[in-house]
Scaffold this motif. Sequence first.
Motif, mmCIF file in Angstrom:
data_model
loop_
_atom_site.group_PDB
_atom_site.id
_atom_site.type_symbol
_atom_site.label_atom_id
_atom_site.label_comp_id
_atom_site.label_asym_id
_atom_site.label_seq_id
_atom_site.Cartn_x
_atom_site.Cartn_y
_atom_site.Cartn_z
ATOM 1 N N UNK A 39 -35.690 25.785 -63.994
ATOM 2 C CA UNK A 39 -35.269 27.065 -64.577
ATOM 3 C C UNK A 39 -35.152 26.941 -66.097
ATOM 4 N N UNK A 40 -34.524 25.835 -66.536
ATOM 5 C CA UNK A 40 -34.294 25.667 -67.972
ATOM 6 C C UNK A 40 -35.614 25.411 -68.703
ATOM 7 N N UNK A 41 -36.453 24.555 -68.131
ATOM 8 C CA UNK A 41 -37.726 24.230 -68.786
ATOM 9 C C UNK A 41 -38.585 25.479 -68.914
ATOM 10 N N UNK A 42 -38.567 26.315 -67.875
ATOM 11 C CA UNK A 42 -39.343 27.559 -67.894
ATOM 12 C C UNK A 42 -38.871 28.463 -69.018
ATOM 13 N N UNK A 43 -37.547 28.613 -69.116
ATOM 14 C CA UNK A 43 -37.015 29.503 -70.156
ATOM 15 C C UNK A 43 -37.288 28.953 -71.554
ATOM 16 N N UNK A 44 -37.152 27.624 -71.699
ATOM 17 C CA UNK A 44 -37.400 27.004 -73.004
ATOM 18 C C UNK A 44 -38.840 27.247 -73.445
ATOM 19 N N UNK A 199 -47.678 22.935 -66.074
ATOM 20 C CA UNK A 199 -46.648 23.952 -66.330
ATOM 21 C C UNK A 199 -45.270 23.320 -66.557
ATOM 22 N N UNK A 200 -44.453 23.992 -67.361
ATOM 23 C CA UNK A 200 -43.186 23.405 -67.814
ATOM 24 C C UNK A 200 -42.280 23.013 -66.655
ATOM 25 N N UNK A 201 -42.184 23.859 -65.617
ATOM 26 C CA UNK A 201 -41.260 23.563 -64.514
ATOM 27 C C UNK A 201 -41.676 22.296 -63.780
ATOM 28 N N UNK A 202 -42.979 22.183 -63.488
ATOM 29 C CA UNK A 202 -43.468 21.005 -62.759
ATOM 30 C C UNK A 202 -43.304 19.756 -63.612
ATOM 31 N N UNK A 203 -43.506 19.914 -64.922
ATOM 32 C CA UNK A 203 -43.349 18.783 -65.846
ATOM 33 C C UNK A 203 -41.904 18.300 -65.841
ATOM 34 N N UNK A 204 -40.946 19.243 -65.759
ATOM 35 C CA UNK A 204 -39.534 18.875 -65.875
ATOM 36 C C UNK A 204 -38.950 18.395 -64.558
ATOM 37 N N UNK A 206 -37.623 16.398 -61.821
ATOM 38 C CA UNK A 206 -37.439 14.943 -61.779
ATOM 39 C C UNK A 206 -37.823 14.309 -60.444
ATOM 40 N N UNK A 207 -37.903 15.096 -59.366
ATOM 41 C CA UNK A 207 -38.215 14.520 -58.058
ATOM 42 C C UNK A 207 -39.621 14.858 -57.600
ATOM 43 N N UNK A 208 -40.382 15.561 -58.429
ATOM 44 C CA UNK A 208 -41.706 16.042 -58.049
ATOM 45 C C UNK A 208 -41.634 16.960 -56.836
ATOM 46 N N UNK A 209 -40.542 17.665 -56.726
ATOM 47 C CA UNK A 209 -40.450 18.715 -55.711
ATOM 48 C C UNK A 209 -41.454 19.810 -56.056
ATOM 49 N N UNK A 210 -41.655 20.049 -57.353
ATOM 50 C CA UNK A 210 -42.653 21.006 -57.807
ATOM 51 C C UNK A 210 -43.903 20.223 -58.218
ATOM 52 N N UNK A 211 -44.952 20.390 -57.448
ATOM 53 C CA UNK A 211 -46.220 19.749 -57.781
ATOM 54 C C UNK A 211 -47.185 20.812 -58.284
ATOM 55 N N UNK A 212 -47.905 20.482 -59.334
ATOM 56 C CA UNK A 212 -48.918 21.379 -59.880
ATOM 57 C C UNK A 212 -50.275 20.716 -59.717
ATOM 58 N N UNK A 213 -51.307 21.504 -59.431
ATOM 59 C CA UNK A 213 -52.629 20.918 -59.365
ATOM 60 C C UNK A 213 -53.648 21.875 -58.782
ATOM 61 N N UNK A 214 -54.797 21.311 -58.354
ATOM 62 C CA UNK A 214 -55.833 22.114 -57.712
ATOM 63 C C UNK A 214 -55.312 22.542 -56.346
#
Lengths: 304, 394
Positions: A39-44, A199-204, A206-214
């Motif tokens: 949430x914070x990374x997205x807003x930043x 994307x900022x949220x996936x980058x931030x 810490x547990x890789x709960x959010x994965x970004x990719x193809x």
Amino acid sequence: MQRWSSAPDPATDTGWRDTPARKGFFTDSSICIGCKACEVACKEWNGIPEDGLEMLGMSYDNTGALGASTWRHVAFIEQPRRPTGGGGFTPLPMVAATSDQNSPASAAETGIRWLMSSDVCKHCTHAACLDVCPTGSLMRTEFGTVVVQDDICNGCGYCIPACPFGVIDRRDGPAGARNVGIAQKCTLCYDRLGEGMTPACAQACPTKSILYGDLEELRITAQHRVEELHTAGVADARLYLADPNDGIGGAGAFFLLLDDPEVYGLPPDPVVTTRDLPAMWRTAAIAGAILLAGAAAAFVRARP
Amino acid sequence: MRRLAWDYPLLGGDEPDAEAVLREINGRHLSGEKAGRMLNSFGEMQADGSTAGGCWIYTGVYSDGVNQSARRKPGSEQSWVAPEWAWAWPMNRRILYNRASADPAGNPWSARKAYVWWDEAAGKWTGHDVPDFPVNKPPSFRPAPGTGGPDGLAGDDPFIMQADGKGWLYAPSGLLDGPLPVHYEPVESPVRNALHPQQANPTREMFPRNENLTSPSPPQPGADVFPYIVTTYRLTEHHTAGGMSRWSPYLAELQPEFFCEVSPELAAERSLEHLGWATIVSARTAIEARVLVTDRITPLIVGGRTIHQIGLPYHWGVGGGGAIVSGDSANDVMGVALDANVHIQESKAASCDIQPGRRPTGAALPRYVEAYRRRAGLSIETGTTRVTPPEGRA
């Protein structure tokens, strides 16, 4: 109109040529720890204003829902599993030595299950918000994502009721903030993707709960993960919006949940709200034609 | 300071590249064949100026030129110790003194919990973690009599930072409250020590003064005036402390108000309403907080009695200039008493009462607290008795 074809790639379907692979998010709620870093990374990154200093009392969630100024939202769901009648001792939130290391702390060990999941725009294959946008502000990008062009949006708000998830909304303040009155939502960090960034949220996360990719690869990863959880005894684990044959043609951002979607505040069987529009217009056209024919017939008969 | 080298590459504006700083902390070879290469362990550090590093304990975080702390290999893809998840100082060792996981002969105490062991064929220590022991020193090694320092430790002395290499259960020197560990209740506790007659640690450091009164604990009378336990903790949403969190809009909106967490049972007992206000009173003062009723807080059963606990997050306080959110401070209800050995604040938990509604303000607040003190029979001497008197003679 081919809007309803089961397009393998919504970007090429829209007219893009030589597109990169469709991009998306796989949010695995089984390893979300509720830190809200997304949430914070997205807003930043996106320069989104603070939007509310109200305590909601929904566990540790004081964000509440996605909106024009909330593009990532971590839901907290407390599921009490304590036997009724009280008594007994306090079970400590420790992983028992005998438990499988891959299984989340079970209810038996903690007395409660605390579900956390980071919600986001689904970037639907069949996106109703995009279908209804009269200005062309909502567009399909070359990555297959759905983005609002804030310099084109006139704030008409048609897209708001069109979204089956209640994701998109008009920013209503604070005064002086950017894009007040304009429809806003997650862009899947369009401005980062173009630079080959995550994307900022996936980058931030810490547990890789959010994965970004193809998207194709993420679906395979997700399938493996859900099978792994089933093997570990987490029978409730299921994928949500990963199926290209569902009511929105599959999402660009899909999820692994540990309970029914309703528990997380998500619709169980979402359907693109514009699906029935062609049929409705056809029916309306037929009704109009019959009306006109009837009126004409009345004149014909009125002539002696 | 004019000779300070500050040549880190900048990332956007004047923000130095954090990885470049980490590389400098890790250290590198300055001369010789490996000049420019990262140090792989602090063992490579030299006293002759041929290497440089920022902090020996962190050397290795950039071994092989890779940011080891950024590793995120899932636990399912490696051993259960997960050595490739991030990096731990020193040497990526996850448990210190881990030679103690093997018996004196170097074999795991338990096959199921095997951690570090002596590989006789290879003549070295090995295992799931990085051994915390001279890697080639066999379990059978015995030093020559009179040998001092690390060389004087035998192959079955796992606690290598201790003078005799042993872990002590019986500690005849060094501790003010030795020689054996024992359980004491906190300075303020609603229950009697179930293990032995001495209630609290007799060696604790106390500060008896009017601003730091202590409520009575059993067997002293008046303990029932403060029947609950209050404890404090941090929230993930807070960065470091209130000054860094409540002034930041993106953190303030995630945890906008000071709250107390209570069980549904306590809420029913004291008529506390979810999202309503509650007043928490201790011997020091009274504070107010929004109520969060949650099943996560479970009443404790101690000695057959139900003891309710109240959770308070840290880091709220008065607004000050520009604070986006503010609230009462949890620290205000906590007292100060210190552990005698390391002078760490003992009062992580305290006894208290909780009532529905907001606290009085202004002059009414000290009067409200004073009424509690009178009912509990508090004086500056309360709770300062070091040796608990025998029951019935208090």
